[in-house]
Design a protein around this motif. Structure first.
Motif, PDB file in Angstrom:
ATOM      1  N   VAL A  46       0.807  -1.217   0.000  1.00 18.07           N
ATOM      2  CA  VAL A  46       0.000   0.000   0.000  1.00 18.07           C
ATOM      3  C   VAL A  46       0.845   1.274   0.000  1.00 18.07           C
ATOM      4  CG1 VAL A  46      -1.898  -1.147   1.175  1.00 18.07           C
ATOM      5  CG2 VAL A  46      -0.218   0.101   2.512  1.00 18.07           C
ATOM      6  N   ASP A  74       3.188   5.438   3.261  1.00 14.70           N
ATOM      7  CA  ASP A  74       2.520   6.592   3.860  1.00 14.70           C
ATOM      8  C   ASP A  74       2.116   6.276   5.309  1.00 14.70           C
ATOM      9  OD1 ASP A  74       0.969   8.675   4.595  1.00 14.70           O
ATOM     10  OD2 ASP A  74      -0.583   8.386   3.070  1.00 14.70           O
ATOM     11  N   ASN A 113       0.546   7.989   7.607  1.00  8.32           N
ATOM     12  CA  ASN A 113      -0.824   8.310   8.014  1.00  8.32           C
ATOM     13  C   ASN A 113      -1.793   7.200   7.608  1.00  8.32           C
ATOM     14  OD1 ASN A 113      -0.308  10.748   9.230  1.00  8.32           O
ATOM     15  ND2 ASN A 113      -0.345  11.846   7.263  1.00  8.32           N
ATOM     16  N   LEU A 114      -1.602   6.759   6.356  1.00  4.32           N
ATOM     17  CA  LEU A 114      -2.444   5.669   5.872  1.00  4.32           C
ATOM     18  C   LEU A 114      -2.213   4.423   6.716  1.00  4.32           C
ATOM     19  CD1 LEU A 114      -4.367   4.529   3.711  1.00  4.32           C
ATOM     20  CD2 LEU A 114      -2.349   3.861   2.405  1.00  4.32           C
ATOM     21  N   ARG A 118      -3.835   4.402   9.958  1.00  4.69           N
ATOM     22  CA  ARG A 118      -5.283   4.248   9.861  1.00  4.69           C
ATOM     23  C   ARG A 118      -5.660   2.778   9.624  1.00  4.69           C
ATOM     24  NH1 ARG A 118      -8.952   5.626   6.016  1.00  4.69           N
ATOM     25  NH2 ARG A 118      -7.329   6.273   4.581  1.00  4.69           N
ATOM     26  N   ILE A 119      -4.915   2.100   8.724  1.00  4.44           N
ATOM     27  CA  ILE A 119      -5.279   0.709   8.443  1.00  4.44           C
ATOM     28  C   ILE A 119      -4.476  -0.274   9.295  1.00  4.44           C
ATOM     29  CG2 ILE A 119      -6.003   1.228   6.078  1.00  4.44           C
ATOM     30  CD1 ILE A 119      -3.388  -0.029   5.123  1.00  4.44           C
ATOM     31  N   SER A 131     -10.819   0.918  15.614  1.00  3.71           N
ATOM     32  CA  SER A 131     -10.856   2.135  14.804  1.00  3.71           C
ATOM     33  C   SER A 131     -11.737   3.199  15.451  1.00  3.71           C
ATOM     34  CB  SER A 131     -11.287   1.836  13.368  1.00  3.71           C
ATOM     35  OG  SER A 131     -12.531   1.207  13.355  1.00  3.71           O
TER      36      SER A 131
END
Lengths: 223, 65, 241
Positions: free
Chosen positions: A40, A43, A45-46, A49-50, A182
């Motif tokens: 992916v 990144d 931040n990504l 998040r995941i 989350s």
């Protein structure tokens, strides 16, 4: 109760002895966590998040993959017959095997999760919730996987088939676990309670369904 | 008749239904024919089942078993 | 009691099902032909969905049969495990491919309906996701029947899996529902059911159901014959030896 604990202890020692079961599980878990960023992109931040989802999927795969030999060795050396003759209902034998397996492979995953979380840029709060949800949720994964392990004994061949059959049953665990985490990572924080309670409920249900179905599958394969 | 802009979807849906259902029927009929032929062949060779299932002459199978 | 004990004997099942089958085939054919008439020339397009509404006469029917098949298989699974009934084993094995076929149709026609009405072939909502898993379950059960050679053992293994699935499918449905409401607002169009659409819908529903009964009985008869062949081969081998 004594017989129950004996099976738990024996399962733990066997899985530690035979090729370092927990270690292989951990390495597998780590590789899943490492491979995803290459898919992916780096990144952060990504990734943060995941991240919880990646760790949950890693835990799911590591738990399910380790279960295929859980009953096979016992069947091959005849100790499954012995355990049955010891007077303990087969359901409790399955539950004991699951408990032993979880302590040997599930618990190390829970403990290692925060370390792996570092690679995925998870915040301290997120790691705390992640560990909590994994602690509650991985027993359910093990108990669902136990059904697969028992089916494997019954079917005798077709490891891939069993994995495919059992994997969908883990969807609710995955959904509730990731939703609870989350809620803390991306918010709103007050949406944590519902999925977490449902995760607990799923685990409780798995404690009943897993051993009953597992014992049923072993019986089905023996006659 | 005119099925409008989405004719392809409608025809596709009905066509898929036709193909799958007829395929299932053909497959099932074929399997049935094969099983029948096999049974007839074995019966012609004089093989009998333990619980002899010819409804015409059946002298209480439970008692004879 | 009554009908279940009467049909309990495979030999008796063969004679009754042989008498019923022509009737169910004809009923299925008549209802579907009538349904097709009402589906095309006999009913107007929907004012909102347009012509696409005509997919309503093949999609819900396939989905209904797939679910009916699973419910029947779950009941038969209980019959296998609790009563050890040979006909329950036969029903389980005969029904799995039918369930797979209609689940596939439900998915395909649903996707073809979804694209023109919602603008996408697929959404991850509870109904679609759990239906996809239902389809996978049918495939897995077929694979078990193909993998395990001894039919009695295969029946018991399939029964366990069917029952676990019966407990799990509602939970999966519920969990995905929670998941999708938290992730995306439900924007799925609910179709208005106008009186025009009811005749073709119910005609097709009836036709599909009789079609299902016919195929199921046919497959069960085939399976019973197959078992006779199997036992005859065993005895003939025993006699020669």
């Amino acid at each position: 109760m004594k017989a129950f604990l004996a099976i738990v202890r024996q399962t733990i020692t066997v899985s530690f002895r035979s090729g370092g079961g927990p270690l292989v599980g951990l390495i597998f878990f780590l590789s899943v966590v490492i491979v995803v960023p290459f898919g992916v992109g780096p990144d952060l931040n990504l990734l943060s998040r995941i991240g919880p989802a990646i760790i949950w999927i890693g835990a799911l795969l590591a738990t399910l993959l380790g279960l295929d030999r859980l009953f096979q060795d016992d069947r091959d050396d005849g100790s499954l017959d012995q355990l049955q003759m010891a007077g303990l209902p087969l359901e409790f034998v399955v539950l004991a095997k699951a408990a032993g397996h979880w302590i040997a492979t599930g618990l190390p995953l829970v403990i290692a999760a925060p370390v792996f979380g570092l690679f995925l840029n998870l915040s301290t709060a997120a790691m705390g919730v992640l560990v909590l949800t994994l602690l509650v949720g991985t027993p359910a994964l093990t108990l669902i996987g136990v059904i697969g392990g028992a089916l494997m004994v019954a079917i005798r061949r077709g490891g891939m088939l069993v994995a495919v059959l059992v994997l969908p049953f883990a969807i609710p665990v995955l959904i509730f676990g990731v939703l609870a985490v989350s809620a803390i990572v991306v918010g709103p924080a007050d949406s944590f309670g519902l999925p977490f309670m449902l995760l607990c409920a799923t685990t409780l249900l798995a404690i009943v369904v897993g051993p009953v179905a597992g014992a049923g599958a072993i019986r089905a394969g023996r006659e | 008749m005119d099925l409008g802009d989405h004719a392809g979807f409608i025809i596709g849906g009905y066509l898929a239904s036709f193909v799958v259902i007829v395929g299932l029927i053909v497959l099932s009929v074929n399997q049935s024919r094969k099983a029948r032929a096999r049974l007839a062949e074995l019966e012609a060779r004089g093989v009998r089942r333990r619980s002899e299932a010819r409804p015409a002459a059946r002298p209480a199978p439970e008692a004879k078993a | 009691m009554g009908i279940t004990t009467t049909l309990a004997n495979p030999t008796r099942f063969m004679s009754y099902s042989g008498k019923i089958l022509p009737v169910t085939w004809i009923l299925a054919l008549v209802l579907i032909v009538a349904g097709l008439y009402y589906a095309f020339p006999g009913s107007p397009p929907d004012y909102q969905m347009g012509e696409v509404v005509r997919l309503m006469y093949v999609h819900p029917q396939a989905a209904w049969l797939a679910m009916l098949t699973y419910v029947l298989m779950a009941v038969a699974a209980l019959g296998t495990i609790i009563w050890r009934h040979p006909l329950a084993d036969v029903l389980q094995k005969a029904a799995a491919p039918i369930g797979a076929a209609f689940a596939l149709l439900g998915l395909v026609t649903g996707m073809l309906w979804g694209q023109p009405t919602w603008g996408t072939y697929w959404v991850w909502d509870a109904r679609l996701t759990s239906f996809l898993i239902l389809f996978i379950m049918f495939l897995g059960l077929i694979a078990i029947w193909a993998t395990v050679e001894d039919p009695g053992r295969a029946a018991r293994i399939a029964a366990i899996l069917t029952l676990v699935g019966a407990v799990n499918l509602p939970i999966i449905y519920f969990s995905v529902q929670i998941w999708s409401t938290l992730h995306q607002p439900q924007g799925v169009l609910q179709g208005q059911t106008d009186a025009h659409f009811l005749p073709p819908m119910f005609l097709m529903l009836g036709g599909y159901t009789f079609l299902f009964i016919s195929i199921l009985l046919l497959r069960m008869r085939t399976e019973i014959l197959g078992r006779r062949v199997r036992s005859m081969q065993l005895t003939s081998v025993g006699a020669e030896a």
